[in-house]
Structures are given as structure tokens and as C-alpha cells.
Enzyme design. Structure first.
Site, PDB file in Angstrom:
ATOM      1  CD  GLN A  64      -2.553  -1.477   2.432  1.00  0.00           C
ATOM      2  OE1 GLN A  64      -1.887  -1.370   3.437  1.00  0.00           O
ATOM      3  NE2 GLN A  64      -3.838  -1.412   2.535  1.00  0.00           N
ATOM      4  CG  ASP A 106       1.614   6.386   2.606  1.00  0.00           C
ATOM      5  OD1 ASP A 106       1.415   5.186   2.499  1.00  0.00           O
ATOM      6  OD2 ASP A 106       1.434   7.461   3.587  1.00  0.00           O
ATOM      7  CG  ASP A 108      -8.260   4.340   5.607  1.00  0.00           C
ATOM      8  OD1 ASP A 108      -8.833   3.818   6.631  1.00  0.00           O
ATOM      9  OD2 ASP A 108      -7.235   4.166   5.289  1.00  0.00           O
ATOM     10  CD  GLU A 143      -9.091   4.652  10.495  1.00  0.00           C
ATOM     11  OE1 GLU A 143      -9.038   3.662  11.114  1.00  0.00           O
ATOM     12  OE2 GLU A 143      -8.553   5.036   9.429  1.00  0.00           O
TER      13      GLU A 143
END
Length: 583
Positions: free
Chosen positions: A212, A214, A244, A286
Site C-alpha cells: 500500500q 502512500d 481513512d 478516522e
């Protein structure tokens, strides 16, 4: 000539001073206005819909399968919207549903402009939105733009060509940064935040898993693309976004250290853009941050995110549930009390992740582990518990009801996790957080009625006390004493209390460490909630001069109590609760 120049300089200085004073006074006036208008007027409740909602969160992939290929889909979700509506929920938060290699349950997106073909098509999504709108439901979707999948075309092109326009969309380093092994989001499982890519011949930055990478959110083309993504889904009816990993999304990565500078103006910019498309749309963030940081994320003048999850209260709530001690919970509530009047907390018991206890002291965390997650395989990331609520509480119905009564009574918007209204269990055989992401249990037929396929996307819980033969929607709907039917009643009760959604609140001193007592006031109406976090019966004393000679009506039993001049004593059973309206 010199006099003329001196005059111009003097004039510019004077203008600068006047502008400074004007801006300073404007800021003070704005802050004063916010502070004076903490109570929401009855005329503005519609535009603040998110303050009075009940949010139901689900993952399309494991909710209901319409074509029985083993993976649930939007057509299946459409067929169950009536059920969600029957709960009293009026907003749905969808976990990621876009194309993905699915290495992190959809939080590794490979295409932001499509629906994962396993879950349906864009037309299916449109049909879902139309049905939700007909039921007057708002829909919030996950916006995962801190990172992409390493299979996203942007990253594939970025890694393969240094001159690609997508190269600066990600964060690179020719040498291994010295902070490569600190600040992992998933400690104990994730090993680094910088990984070497053999194709790019450089290291790339990833706060989450190595698959994943960035996005470089400081890069203007990336921000422009994020706005395109937002508009694409809002054009299709989306009412807001659950953003998220907010602190990581707005940070400026460095090659040294662990704590990086945050660009909070990105949140203000995103809010303004979202509301330019729809004035009633929201951003739910979040952000597991300390209370002193709340104003940075909400915006000092209420121009940041509309909502944030209150992780700080959640962690201390679990401590209170585990120990019966409410003082730390009361302190957490007080420390997160002052927010702009147009902002709101999203409060939850369980979500799709572990119960994060990282803000508790080591001693407090161990107390919660001992009660709710004593075995090592129940714990995760050196900070949390990977269990659902019902098994954590050994299916103690009284304590479960206490926990949810507290949730519905807190000064925040309740967020419910699919299946928790049934008392669903978990599967600790599954990896990491998948233990709490098992399929919805609809009935006692094959695979809990969510699919007829022999190979479901995730296994259904079919053994033990929480097996689908025991815990399912169909059976609980038919049982008037079920946890499901009790939850529906409590949702209705919460909706009868706009004081909680819009009013001012204060903690009442009862003199008991195990009691949480809150007094709400709004529009000349008063509500008091009492909760006993201990197993023992307690006599609770309410002291509040504003209640002198008032009558307390029990909103659950309809009984009346006359409040005396100095105090009122109320009896609460172990794990008992009371909701009173003051008359």
C-alpha cells in the site's frame, strides 16, 4: 522624493497594522460566536442531519449474496435495505467496494472509479443509491486516499519510469531512510515504513503494509485527482466520506524521525470542496488522536472535518466495561467535550478493526486484556483486541445491553457494526482483523443464508455458542426478548431524545465510581441517563438544583419519580440503566 517614499512606506505599514487588527478581531468575534452558540437551534437540525443519525456500517462483500457466487454484492445489499431501515438506522457507511487485489480487505484500491466486479457494476451501485434515497437513508463511503494498491496503474507506471508524470505521485528515496523501521501502523506484523522496489531501484514510503504505497498528498496533481474521485461518487449520490487514516493522509513524510508535520489546511480545503458540491455532505474522519489535537482536525472555527470517531472515549469506555471504574471514562468525555457546534463525534463500540487500547496506560490496558482478551491470539498489534463485543463479554446479555445503552446515550452519533445488533461472534482462526469481519448471519439455512455457494468469501461462524444456528436475524426477529428486538427499541428511544443530539450536557456527581450519570438540556427539555457499570446493585443519588421539585419519567417503564429539593435516590441493578425525561 525621499518624503514621498517615506509616506508610501508609512502608509503600507499603517495598512498592514489595520489588516492585522481586523483579522485578529474577526477571529475573536468568530470564536466568541462559536462559544456562545454551542447549543444548536431547532431551526438548524435538518442541515445537521449527522448529529441525529444512527449510522450502520457494513462491508458489501460479506452482507448478502444475490447470485450465489460466494461473494456478496450490491444487488444482495439492495434486497436487505428494508432490514437496515427496520433497525432505525438512517445512514449507511460502506467499507471499500472499488476494484482491489484484496490483500487488505479492500483498503488497497486499484481503481477509484469503478465497482469491484465481484460486487456488481456501477449500474448496480446506482440502483442501490436510488433505493437508499427512497428509504431516506444517507450513504457514506470509505475514501482511501492515503495510499493505493501497488497494483494501481499509477504506481505501476511510477515505478517503471523515473520520468513518468506519476513518479512524484508517490514518495521515494534513493537511500534507505534511517526511520525505515519506526511508526508502523500495524506493529508486530508490519516491519517497515520504507521498502525497496527492484523495478524503481529506490525505496518507497508506506505507512501501512508494503503493498500500500502512500500517495504524495502534498503534490498538487494528487490533490486534484482526489477531488475528481470525490466528485465522481458525489455525482452518483454519495452523501459523504469516511476519510481513512486522516493523520497519515495529511502528514509530510520525512526520512528521519517518527512524528511528522501535519497539513490541516488540507481538511479545510476538502470540506469546502465537498460542500461546494452538496452543502449537506459530510466528512467523517478516522483520526485516533489525543484531545489536545481535536481542534486541529475539526478546525478551530469548525471548518475542518464535520465528524470524527471518538477513539479516546471508546478506549476508556472499554476500560469502564472491563473494571466497573467510570472516573477515567468521565475524564475522557470531559476532555473531548469542547468541539464546534457544527461538529460531531461518531461513537462506536466495535468497528471493522481491533479494539485499539493504545491511549490507555500499560496497567489499564492489561486490565482490559485480562477481562476481554486474555489469550494471546485474541490480541493484536501490541495494542488491541480482535474480538466482537458479544464474545468479549461472554454473551452476558445484561452487560451487552448496558454497553449499547451507554452507546446510544453518549453525546455523539452512534455507529453500529453489522451483526452486533444480533450479538454475532468472531472467528479467531482468521488472520488479524478478519476475525471480526465474518459474513452476516441471516437465518439457520446453509451458510447462514448469505450465500448458497460451497466456497463463501469468508467462512461463516458455524461452531460454538455464536454459530449461525443460534445467532441469526430470522430467529431473533421472531423472538420478542432477543437482543435484536431490544436494540430496535433502544434506537427508537435514542431518536426520541434530540437533547442528546443537539443539547448541552453535564456529568452529574453521584458519589459512586461505577456510575455514569449525564444530564442533557436542549430547547427547554431535559433528559437524564444513568448507567451502572458494576455487577452489584447500587443506590444512585442524583444531585442537581435545576431539577428541584421536578418529576422524572422513566422513558423505558413509563414510571414517575418526584425529584425532591436536594436529591433523588434511584436504584440500579447490576449492569442496570435508566433514561429519564424531566417534566
Amino acid at each position: 522624493m525621499k518624503k514621498s517614499a517615506l509616506f508610501i512606506v508609512s502608509a503600507l505599514v499603517l495598512v498592514a497594522i489595520v489588516l492585522f487588527i481586523f483579522q485578529h478581531q474577526r477571529k475573536e468575534i468568530t470564536e466568541e460566536k462559536i462559544n456562545k452558540e454551542q447549543v444548536v437551534s431547532p431551526d438548524s437540525t435538518d442541515e445537521l442531519w449527522y448529529k441525529k443519525s444512527i449510522i450502520y456500517t457494513l462491508d458489501v462483500e460479506v452482507f448478502k449474496d444475490s447470485d450465489h457466487d460466494g461473494t456478496c454484492d450490491f444487488k444482495g445489499l439492495i434486497s436487505r435495505l428494508g432490514y437496515i431501515d427496520s433497525l432505525g438506522a438512517d445512514a449507511i457507511w460502506l467499507s471499500p467496494f472499488q476494484p482491489t487485489p484484496n490483500k487488505d480487505d479492500g483498503y488497497d484500491v486499484s481503481d477509484y472509479y469503478q465497482v469491484d466486479k465481484r460486487l456488481g457494476t456501477l449500474d448496480d451501485f446506482t440502483a442501490f443509491m436510488q433505493r437508499a434515497k427512497a428509504l431516506k437513508m444517507k450513504v457514506i463511503m470509505d475514501l482511501v486516499v492515503n495510499h493505493t494498491s501497488d497494483q494501481h496503474p499509477w504506481f505501476k507506471e511510477a515505478r517503471s519510469n523515473k520520468n513518468s508524470p506519476y513518479r512524484p505521485w508517490y514518495v521515494w528515496s534513493k537511500e534507505l531512510p534511517e526511520n525505515y523501521n519506526v511508526g508502523m501502523v500495524f506493529p508486530g506484523v508490519q516491519k517497515t515504513i520504507w521498502s525497496y522496489d527492484s523495478v524503481a531501484n529506490e525505496f518507497y514510503y508506506h505507512r501501512f503494509y508494503s503493498f500500500q504505497p502512500d500517495l504524495n498528498s502534498q503534490y498538487k496533481p494528487v490533490r486534484k485527482e482526489i477531488k475528481k474521485i470525490i466528485k465522481f461518487w458525489m455525482d452518483r449520490g454519495i452523501n459523504g466520506f469516511r476519510l481513512d487514516g486522516v493523520p497519515f493522509f495529511i502528514e509530510i513524510p520525512q526520512k528521519t524521525g517518527e512524528k511528522f508535520e501535519h497539513q490541516y489546511e488540507m481538511l479545510t480545503d476538502m470540506r469546502h470542496y465537498v460542500n461546494s458540491l452538496d452543502k449537506d455532505a459530510i466528512i467523517l474522519g478516522e483520526a485516533n488522536v489525543l484531545p489536545d489535537e481535536n481542534k486541529d482536525f475539526f478546525g478551530e472555527h469548525g471548518d475542518g472535518m464535520h465528524m470524527m470517531f471518538n477513539f479516546f472515549v471508546n478506549q476508556h469506555l472499554f476500560y469502564a466495561l472491563a473494571t466497573g471504574k467510570t472516573d477515567p471514562l468521565i475524564n475522557a468525555l470531559e476532555r473531548t467535550k469542547e468541539i464546534p457546534k457544527n461538529a460531531e463525534w461518531g461513537q462506536f463500540l466495535r468497528n471493522h478493526d481491533e479494539v485499539d487500547l493504545g491511549r490507555l496506560s500499560e496497567k489499564e490496558r492489561e486490565e482490559v486484556y485480562k477481562k476481554f482478551g486474555p489469550e494471546k491470539n485474541m490480541q493484536l498489534y501490541d495494542r488491541g483486541i480482535r474480538r466482537r463485543l458479544a464474545p468479549m463479554m461472554n454473551n452476558n446479555k445484561k452487560q451487552l445491553q448496558l454497553a449499547y445503552s451507554v452507546l446510544f446515550s453518549l453525546p455523539s452519533t452512534p455507529v453500529m457494526r453489522y451483526g452486533d445488533e444480533l450479538g454475532m461472534g468472531d472467528d479467531l482462526r482468521l488472520k488479524e482483523r478478519l476475525s471480526v469481519r465474518t459474513p452476516m448471519q441471516w437465518n439457520n439455512t446453509k451458510n447462514a443464508g448469505f450465500t448458497n455457494n460451497d466456497k463463501p468469501v469468508l467462512p461463516v461462524i458455524n461452531t460454538g455458542a455464536f454459530r449461525y444456528a443460534n445467532i441469526n436475524v430470522s430467529d431473533e426477529q421472531a423472538d420478542s426478548s432477543s437482543f435484536l428486538n431490544w436494540t430496535v427499541k433502544m434506537v427508537k428511544l435514542r431518536k426520541k431524545c434530540p437533547e442528546i443530539s443537539f443539547g448541552q450536557w453535564d456529568i452529574l456527581d453521584t458519589g459512586s465510581e461505577g456510575i455514569l450519570a449525564i444530564h442533557y438540556q436542549w430547547n427547554n427539555q431535559h433528559v437524564i441517563t444513568l448507567h451502572n457499570f458494576t455487577e452489584q446493585k447500587q443506590e444512585v443519588t442524583i444531585r442537581d438544583k435545576s431539577l428541584d421539585n421536578k418529576t422524572l419519567r422513566d422513558m423505558i417503564t413509563a414510571e414517575y419519580i418526584q425529584h425532591s429539593r436536594d436529591r433523588q435516590t434511584v436504584s440500579l441493578e447490576g449492569y442496570g440503566y435508566k433514561w429519564f425525561r424531566v417534566q
